[in-house]
Design an enzyme around this catalytic site. Structure first.
Site, PDB file in Angstrom:
ATOM      1  N   ALA A  86       0.843  -1.207   0.000  1.00 33.08           N
ATOM      2  CA  ALA A  86       0.000   0.000   0.000  1.00 33.08           C
ATOM      3  C   ALA A  86       0.873   1.251   0.000  1.00 33.08           C
ATOM      4  CB  ALA A  86      -0.966  -0.039   1.175  1.00 33.08           C
ATOM      5  N   CYS A  87       0.553   2.216   0.847  1.00 28.59           N
ATOM      6  CA  CYS A  87       1.262   3.500   0.831  1.00 28.59           C
ATOM      7  C   CYS A  87       2.710   3.403   1.292  1.00 28.59           C
ATOM      8  CB  CYS A  87       0.515   4.516   1.684  1.00 28.59           C
ATOM      9  SG  CYS A  87      -1.082   5.011   1.001  1.00 28.59           S
TER      10      CYS A  87
END
Length: 375
Positions: free
Chosen positions: A156-157
């Site tokens: 993800a981020c």
């Protein structure tokens, strides 16, 4: 024999199109009005909630975002569509993610004074991949003409910092001489633009970072002193889309959980202390004091989150320039955000000064990279 890994170049691909908060609010409010008109009877009966209007003031106060770059704004700003409209490419054409990634990678190579022949590994690290396989990283490798190997990774981020740790470990161990960590993020495609609570959050971009042995650097570089990654499972940020979707009875429906979802208040409450403690412990392990950090390049999700983390880590409010934000212009670009900040605000560090890249997000996940400038 171990080697010292270093960041020697970065690259940034920025789409041509932008959406201002004013444009976004106009489109969302038109969509809300259409929804409310079409569902007037159900709203009156109390079985469906009416859509509230958004506003520029609400968006800026909630996030600090003023605009965002996107691959396509026409569909996003059409109240009857509310998502990007991207051309279907043939299998013989480069994928959109690979095309963006190649642009950023070529700029990173140029910044480092390198060519594709100098690279052994490509990691495509991003929050979502355009397809399941073949790997986008292998496609980028092919388009650049790089020998060696490549693979995708998704945290993800936090994908960029996890990718940098992976590449740095390989350089340190001697299994490769250099690697490109590429972060093409088409966040507009997994954002729910019809949700007032999050319709303003994301933008599109691609970044690339070249990691190689410090001894091979052509000029100034950032020594990777240490990396640290951590994960703790949480459902508070998620996207339930996936290849099993069609195998379930209601899987192909236009469900809200098929796009980005988050419980913003819980994320803020739980992630901020996790990240602050992570950074503090990381630098302490290497004898670096908070005031020795000349720059914090944080994940660009929310200005309030970054301000809070900066105060916790430094023990005071960050001075102007110590913790640069780029989200006012780019919005949240997932894994690419901290690399944009690093790319734009790192050249002024002096020889021997320290800085730290940190990204965090779904998982929960957090990754930090402690750097020292060498000129």
């Amino acid at each position: 024999m171990t080697h010292t890994p270093a960041i020697t170049g970065t690259g940034l691909f920025t789409p041509e199109q932008t959406i201002s908060n004013a444009e976004l609010v106009k489109a969302f409010n038109a969509y809300a009005d259409l929804f409310n008109a079409e569902n007037a009877e159900a709203i009156a009966a109390g079985t469906i909630e009416a859509k509230d209007h958004s506003s520029e003031e609400f968006i800026f106060k909630a996030s600090g975002i003023e605009q965002r770059y996107v691959i396509d704004k026409s569909g996003i700003l059409d109240p009857t569509v509310m998502h990007p409209l991207l051309r279907q490419r043939s299998d013989d054409e480069p994928s959109l993610m690979a095309e963006m990634g190649v642009d950023a990678a070529e700029k990173a190579l140029a910044a480092a004074g390198r060519t594709a022949s100098d690279v052994d590994l490509v990691i495509c690290a991003a929050s979502n991949m355009e397809r399941a396989y073949p790997a986008i990283a292998v496609e980028i490798q092919k388009l650049l003409g790089i020998q060696g190997f490549a693979f995708d990774m998704n945290v993800a981020c936090s994908s960029a910092t996890f990718g940098i740790q992976t590449a740095a470990d390989m350089v340190r161990a001697g299994s490769i001489r250099s690697a490109l960590v590429v972060n093409p993020e088409i966040c507009s495609a997994h954002l729910e633009w019809r949700d007032r609570d999050c319709h303003f959050i994301f933008g599109d971009v691609a970044t690339a970072t070249l990691i190689e042995r410090a001894e091979d650097a052509n000029g100034a570089y950032f020594e990777i002193k240490s990396t640290r990654c951590a994960t703790e499972f949480s459902n508070n940020i998620r996207n339930n889309n996936g290849f099993l979707r069609r195998s379930r009875p209601d899987g192909v429906k236009d469900r809200r959980d098929m796009q980005f979802m988050q419980n913003g208040r819980k994320v803020f409450k739980e992630v901020v202390p996790m990240v602050s403690e992570h950074i503090t412990n990381h630098i302490a392990e290497h004898g670096v004091q908070a005031n020795d950090l000349k720059r914090l390049w944080l994940h660009q999700a929310n200005k309030s989150m970054n301000d809070f983390i900066g105060r916790k880590v430094l023990g005071r409010a960050p001075e102007p320039g110590e913790q640069p934000n780029i989200l006012q212009d780019y919005a949240n670009t997932s894994s690419a955000g901290s690399i944009i900040a690093f790319s734009k605000y790192s050249d002024d560090l002096q020889d021997g000064e320290h800085g730290l890249i940190c990204s965090f997000g779904a998982g929960y996940s957090v990754g930090s990279v402690l750097l020292q400038r060498h000129v």
